[in-house]
Write a protein that holds these residues in place. Sequence first.
Motif, PDB file in Angstrom:
ATOM      1  N   TYR A  40     -16.653  13.158  20.857  1.00 27.18           N
ATOM      2  CA  TYR A  40     -16.424  13.619  22.222  1.00 27.18           C
ATOM      3  C   TYR A  40     -15.150  14.467  22.309  1.00 27.18           C
ATOM      4  N   ARG A  41     -14.074  13.971  21.712  1.00 34.65           N
ATOM      5  CA  ARG A  41     -12.808  14.715  21.740  1.00 34.65           C
ATOM      6  C   ARG A  41     -12.916  16.028  20.960  1.00 34.65           C
ATOM      7  N   ALA A  42     -13.607  15.976  19.824  1.00 33.99           N
ATOM      8  CA  ALA A  42     -13.769  17.192  19.010  1.00 33.99           C
ATOM      9  C   ALA A  42     -14.570  18.247  19.775  1.00 33.99           C
ATOM     10  N   ILE A  43     -15.622  17.826  20.445  1.00 30.85           N
ATOM     11  CA  ILE A  43     -16.408  18.785  21.238  1.00 30.85           C
ATOM     12  C   ILE A  43     -15.534  19.399  22.322  1.00 30.85           C
ATOM     13  N   GLY A  44     -14.746  18.577  23.000  1.00 26.91           N
ATOM     14  CA  GLY A  44     -13.853  19.093  24.031  1.00 26.91           C
ATOM     15  C   GLY A  44     -12.855  20.093  23.479  1.00 26.91           C
ATOM     16  N   ASP A  45     -12.317  19.788  22.320  1.00 24.92           N
ATOM     17  CA  ASP A  45     -11.356  20.710  21.696  1.00 24.92           C
ATOM     18  C   ASP A  45     -12.026  22.020  21.292  1.00 24.92           C
ATOM     19  N   VAL A  46     -13.238  21.919  20.739  1.00 30.89           N
ATOM     20  CA  VAL A  46     -13.951  23.138  20.333  1.00 30.89           C
ATOM     21  C   VAL A  46     -14.345  23.952  21.568  1.00 30.89           C
ATOM     22  N   GLN A  47     -14.664  23.270  22.663  1.00 32.60           N
ATOM     23  CA  GLN A  47     -14.960  23.982  23.907  1.00 32.60           C
ATOM     24  C   GLN A  47     -13.722  24.753  24.383  1.00 32.60           C
ATOM     25  N   GLN A  54     -12.652  33.733  23.775  1.00 35.35           N
ATOM     26  CA  GLN A  54     -13.128  34.801  24.651  1.00 35.35           C
ATOM     27  C   GLN A  54     -11.951  35.648  25.144  1.00 35.35           C
ATOM     28  N   GLN A  55     -10.880  34.984  25.540  1.00 31.36           N
ATOM     29  CA  GLN A  55      -9.698  35.702  26.008  1.00 31.36           C
ATOM     30  C   GLN A  55      -9.063  36.492  24.863  1.00 31.36           C
ATOM     31  N   ALA A  56      -9.012  35.900  23.681  1.00 34.65           N
ATOM     32  CA  ALA A  56      -8.444  36.603  22.525  1.00 34.65           C
ATOM     33  C   ALA A  56      -9.245  37.862  22.215  1.00 34.65           C
ATOM     34  N   LEU A  57     -10.564  37.763  22.277  1.00 35.04           N
ATOM     35  CA  LEU A  57     -11.408  38.938  22.017  1.00 35.04           C
ATOM     36  C   LEU A  57     -11.171  40.019  23.058  1.00 35.04           C
ATOM     37  N   ASP A  58     -10.994  39.611  24.305  1.00 33.24           N
ATOM     38  CA  ASP A  58     -10.703  40.565  25.365  1.00 33.24           C
ATOM     39  C   ASP A  58      -9.373  41.274  25.093  1.00 33.24           C
ATOM     40  N   HIS A  59      -8.365  40.523  24.678  1.00 36.53           N
ATOM     41  CA  HIS A  59      -7.051  41.119  24.384  1.00 36.53           C
ATOM     42  C   HIS A  59      -7.136  42.094  23.209  1.00 36.53           C
ATOM     43  N   ILE A  60      -7.916  41.732  22.202  1.00 41.14           N
ATOM     44  CA  ILE A  60      -8.083  42.621  21.042  1.00 41.14           C
ATOM     45  C   ILE A  60      -8.752  43.921  21.481  1.00 41.14           C
ATOM     46  N   GLY A  61      -9.799  43.799  22.284  1.00 46.65           N
ATOM     47  CA  GLY A  61     -10.493  44.995  22.777  1.00 46.65           C
ATOM     48  C   GLY A  61      -9.589  45.877  23.621  1.00 46.65           C
ATOM     49  N   MET A  62      -8.793  45.255  24.510  1.00 42.86           N
ATOM     50  CA  MET A  62      -7.864  46.033  25.338  1.00 42.86           C
ATOM     51  C   MET A  62      -6.838  46.756  24.476  1.00 42.86           C
ATOM     52  N   ALA A  94     -19.502  39.573  21.542  1.00 35.36           N
ATOM     53  CA  ALA A  94     -18.983  38.295  21.042  1.00 35.36           C
ATOM     54  C   ALA A  94     -18.432  37.462  22.189  1.00 35.36           C
ATOM     55  N   GLU A  95     -17.777  38.110  23.158  1.00 37.81           N
ATOM     56  CA  GLU A  95     -17.290  37.388  24.341  1.00 37.81           C
ATOM     57  C   GLU A  95     -18.448  36.757  25.104  1.00 37.81           C
ATOM     58  N   GLN A  96     -19.523  37.518  25.271  1.00 34.15           N
ATOM     59  CA  GLN A  96     -20.698  36.993  25.980  1.00 34.15           C
ATOM     60  C   GLN A  96     -21.302  35.813  25.222  1.00 34.15           C
ATOM     61  N   ALA A  97     -21.378  35.927  23.906  1.00 39.04           N
ATOM     62  CA  ALA A  97     -21.882  34.811  23.097  1.00 39.04           C
ATOM     63  C   ALA A  97     -20.943  33.618  23.224  1.00 39.04           C
ATOM     64  N   GLY A  98     -19.651  33.873  23.266  1.00 36.53           N
ATOM     65  CA  GLY A  98     -18.674  32.805  23.447  1.00 36.53           C
ATOM     66  C   GLY A  98     -18.843  32.089  24.769  1.00 36.53           C
ATOM     67  N   HIS A  99     -19.197  32.837  25.808  1.00 37.30           N
ATOM     68  CA  HIS A  99     -19.449  32.226  27.120  1.00 37.30           C
ATOM     69  C   HIS A  99     -20.633  31.265  27.029  1.00 37.30           C
ATOM     70  N   LEU A 100     -21.696  31.693  26.356  1.00 36.01           N
ATOM     71  CA  LEU A 100     -22.860  30.821  26.170  1.00 36.01           C
ATOM     72  C   LEU A 100     -22.491  29.587  25.361  1.00 36.01           C
ATOM     73  N   MET A 101     -21.679  29.778  24.321  1.00 31.44           N
ATOM     74  CA  MET A 101     -21.256  28.654  23.500  1.00 31.44           C
ATOM     75  C   MET A 101     -20.401  27.679  24.310  1.00 31.44           C
ATOM     76  N   THR A 102     -19.503  28.208  25.115  1.00 30.52           N
ATOM     77  CA  THR A 102     -18.654  27.347  25.938  1.00 30.52           C
ATOM     78  C   THR A 102     -19.495  26.516  26.901  1.00 30.52           C
ATOM     79  N   GLU A 103     -20.488  27.142  27.521  1.00 33.77           N
ATOM     80  CA  GLU A 103     -21.371  26.404  28.431  1.00 33.77           C
ATOM     81  C   GLU A 103     -22.145  25.312  27.687  1.00 33.77           C
ATOM     82  N   ALA A 104     -22.676  25.638  26.521  1.00 35.24           N
ATOM     83  CA  ALA A 104     -23.434  24.659  25.732  1.00 35.24           C
ATOM     84  C   ALA A 104     -22.529  23.513  25.282  1.00 35.24           C
TER      85      ALA A 104
END
Length: 128
Positions: A40-47, A54-62, A94-104
């Motif tokens: 449970y804790r590991a899933i929370g940390d990975v989430q 997602q934010q890191a990818l946005d910063h790299i793109g900017m 990748a950000e969009q895929a990350g959003h799906l992963m975060t939701e899952a």
Amino acid sequence: MTRIDPTKYTAKAADAIRLFNHRTMPTQTGPGIAHPGTIYRAIGDVQTLSRSLQQALDHIGMALRDLNDAGLLTADHGTTDDHTATAVAALEAAEQAGHLMTEALGRAHTATSPLGYGGPHADTDDDL
């Protein structure tokens, strides 16, 4: 002000995940993670990691767009505009895929919340 290479942080994060993957490999004696609370804790940390990625990818793109817009990039072939646009589009995907992963991961986190451990506790258990 001294600038610090930000990739030292991404490298540490990557190393931490590699270590987690190594440490949680199943063995002949059982699963790599012995208790549902640890899962449970590991899933929370990975989430949280997924959300942060997602934010890191946005910063790299900017940063890439800003460097290109300022005329500070060169290209071995083609144009910097084409390469930048392709890279930024891939980062956005990748950000969009990350959003799906975060939701899952959120669904997995919720689903593991009520789980408890009903087996024996060994003196060597280090993931309680």
